[in-house]
Scaffold this active site. Structure first.
Site, PDB file in Angstrom:
ATOM      1  N   HIS A 155       0.837  -1.212   0.000  1.00 39.38           N
ATOM      2  CA  HIS A 155       0.000   0.000   0.000  1.00 39.38           C
ATOM      3  C   HIS A 155       0.868   1.256   0.000  1.00 39.38           C
ATOM      4  CE1 HIS A 155      -4.007  -1.830   0.508  1.00 39.38           C
ATOM      5  NE2 HIS A 155      -3.401  -2.736   1.252  1.00 39.38           N
TER       6      HIS A 155
ATOM      7  N   ASP B 189      -0.872  -5.064   5.957  1.00 37.48           N
ATOM      8  CA  ASP B 189      -1.855  -5.921   5.297  1.00 37.48           C
ATOM      9  C   ASP B 189      -1.602  -5.981   3.793  1.00 37.48           C
ATOM     10  OD1 ASP B 189      -2.564  -3.172   5.109  1.00 37.48           O
ATOM     11  OD2 ASP B 189      -4.579  -3.745   4.465  1.00 37.48           O
ATOM     12  N   GLU B 190      -2.122  -6.996   3.168  1.00 39.94           N
ATOM     13  CA  GLU B 190      -2.162  -7.128   1.705  1.00 39.94           C
ATOM     14  C   GLU B 190      -0.820  -6.816   1.040  1.00 39.94           C
ATOM     15  OE1 GLU B 190      -6.879  -6.234   0.907  1.00 39.94           O
ATOM     16  OE2 GLU B 190      -5.548  -4.512   1.122  1.00 39.94           O
ATOM     17  N   ALA B 191       0.256  -7.304   1.656  1.00 37.03           N
ATOM     18  CA  ALA B 191       1.602  -7.107   1.092  1.00 37.03           C
ATOM     19  C   ALA B 191       1.902  -8.228   0.105  1.00 37.03           C
ATOM     20  CB  ALA B 191       2.634  -7.054   2.209  1.00 37.03           C
TER      21      ALA B 191
END
Length: 533
Positions: free
Chosen positions: A275, A338-340
């Protein structure tokens, strides 16, 4: 004949009086009785539900003679002025804030078993008193007092009243110490005034933490002196290609001060290693290939990553954390995580091992999204769980194991309290990747037993995140937040024994007129028996 002569003048006078009364509209044949004033709001008709309520005796009535009596401390006086500032426009009463006199509304600090945020509210014909061990407790008691008054008390013009507060005693303290709401200012930017408006709404429901999501692929929203292009360039756009924006340091401090005046702690988030496209676009040297990507205005996730092997990455993180920590008096700094999806597991673990000590170096405690538990959470760190009811057992077990080993948990299950989820398939705003989340579903779960294997003692609290991919105005924020935010607040504050949908929906319905008086645009769920007038 004499009898007639003696009674005629009296009969004439009686008939004349009746005609005069009728002409004045005071007496008419068949007229309905004068409407009765509305009864005082019951002490248990508030959100969040108080820990203990004992109705007793007659109500107190706020009148022109009412004073707001305070102790000598500046903090108590500020809360008194805050209360008077809410009541004066709608009542039209002067409501002086004073240390003198008796009766009226009294705000009082005293030793007791109230805890850090609890209070006692006592009401009777002679007055109302709110007692707490801390100014935060008094402030929360004031929010209960607001809800015990008619909803029209929130209006900015004089209303008819009467202003009654039911008699009895409320003893109250929170279930959890962390009761949060997150506002994403990265996907779409919101101004200081818009954030402050949301803070006021959070305070009414005893929320004590504002989590600000300050960076993402679409925008960087806080000025960093040592890396000025982060805000100037990385903050120049948003989802859909709008102009974006960012907070100067002075503006961020203003938000922190305003939140503190409502007894909310600000938790800033810099999401990493994923992100991070706004940062990568701002500085080519943060990219492994040395080439800056273009700014991004879409809504996909998982495509960006800081360059874990490069040492400049940790210089960057150190500078950002140092400057942000200096602006933030609160205990926590959120590092995302998150969401790496573009970061290998090995690199993710290495990154977190490097970054968490940097946060500690500047005096803050780490919060990360629950993927942090796939690395090694620092001692004292908190993991924020955002999975679903249907999240895989292995992922839930990983989080539970971290909790068993001492990592505290903040619960934000996306299919329960993500406020950006659509209510129904026809909801104009929001997304539905986690499912449709109506009001009952959002409320009807128990944080203490939600995550299998996680000790109840590990649960630090509940947070309701609001992501802003589809939101651009305060009205958008409010429509998606209300009524679900009130339920999340109750889950964080009220004892588990009070949680009951059938009773809650009645108390929630009573909030509708208050939101209308406050100018809050809310979703009128068919699951809730809203008042018809």
């Amino acid at each position: 004949m004499r009898r007639n002569h003696s009674t005629t003048p009296r009969l004439t006078r009686v008939l004349g009086c009746l005609l005069l009364v009728a002409a004045a509209g005071v007496f008419t044949v068949g007229a309905a009785p004068a409407p009765r004033a509305a009864a005082a709001t019951p002490l248990d008709r508030v959100v969040p539900a108080p820990a203990s309520v004992e109705p007793a005796g007659s109500p107190y009535r706020v009148t022109r003679a009412t004073r707001v009596r305070v102790d000598g401390s500046d903090e108590v006086r500020r809360t008194g002025e805050y209360l008077a500032g809410i009541l004066r426009p709608s009542t039209g009463y002067p409501l002086p804030v004073t240390e003198q006199g008796s009766g009226g509304i009294r705000l009082h600090l005293a030793r007791g078993s109230f805890g850090a945020e609890g209070y006692r509210l006592s009401s009777g014909p002679k007055g109302v008193s709110i007692t707490a061990s801390t100014p935060a407790g008094l402030f929360h008691g004031v929010q209960t007092l607001r809800q015990l008054l008619p909803a029209s008390v929130e209006k900015k013009s004089v209303q008819p009243g009467p202003w009654r507060i039911a008699g009895g005693t409320v003893e109250d303290r929170p279930r959890y110490g962390y009761r949060g709401a997150m506002l994403d200012v990265s996907r779409h930017f919101f101004t200081v005034a818009q954030v402050e408006r949301y803070i006021d709404q959070l305070a009414l429901y005893k929320i004590n933490t504002l989590h600000l999501h300050l960076s993402d692929d679409q925008g960087w929203r806080i000025a960093i002196d040592s890396w000025p292009r982060l805000a100037a360039y990385g903050g120049s756009t948003e989802v859909g290609g709008g102009r974006g924006g960012y907070f100067t340091k002075a503006e961020y401090r203003q938000i922190v001060r305003y939140a503190a005046s409502r007894y909310l702690e600000v938790v800033p988030e810099i999401d990493m290693p994923g992100h991070t496209n706004a940062a990568l676009a701002s500085y080519a040297r943060l990219n492994c290939n040395g080439t800056a990507p273009p700014l991004y205005t879409g809504t996909e996730v998982g495509f960006s990553s800081l360059c874990v092997p490069k040492e400049v990455t940790y210089d960057f993180v150190d500078d950002v954390v140092r400057e942000l920590a200096a602006l933030t008096p609160g205990r926590y700094l959120h590092i995302g995580g998150d969401e790496a999806h573009s970061t290998s597991h090995a690199d993710y673990v290495k990154f977190m091992d490097r970054v968490q000590p940097i946060v500690a170096r500047y005096g803050k405690t780490v919060i990360g999204w629950h993927q942090l538990t796939g690395a090694t959470p620092a001692k004292g760190a908190l993991a924020q769980y955002w999975g679903l009811d249907g999240t895989g057992a292995a992922e839930k077990a990983q989080v539970a194991k971290a909790a068993q080993n001492g990592t505290g948990l903040i619960l934000s299950p996306a299919d329960r309290v993500y406020l950006d989820m659509k209510y129904t398939a026809t909801t104009r705003l929001g997304t539905k990747w986690a499912g449709l989340v109506e009001v009952k579903r959002s409320y009807d779960w128990d944080p203490g037993s939600y995550l299998p294997g996680a000790p109840a003692s590990a649960i630090r609290g509940v947070e309701a995140p609001l992501w802003s991919e589809t939101l651009t105005t305060s009205a958008d924020i409010e429509y998606m937040a209300f009524p679900r935010l009130a339920g999340a607040a109750e889950l964080g504050w009220s004892p588990a024994v009070t949680h009951d949908w059938a009773r809650y929906k009645v108390r929630l319905a009573a909030q509708g007129p208050r939101w209308t008086a406050l100018g809050i645009s809310y979703y009128k769920s068919p699951q809730v028996p809203w008042p018809t007038s």
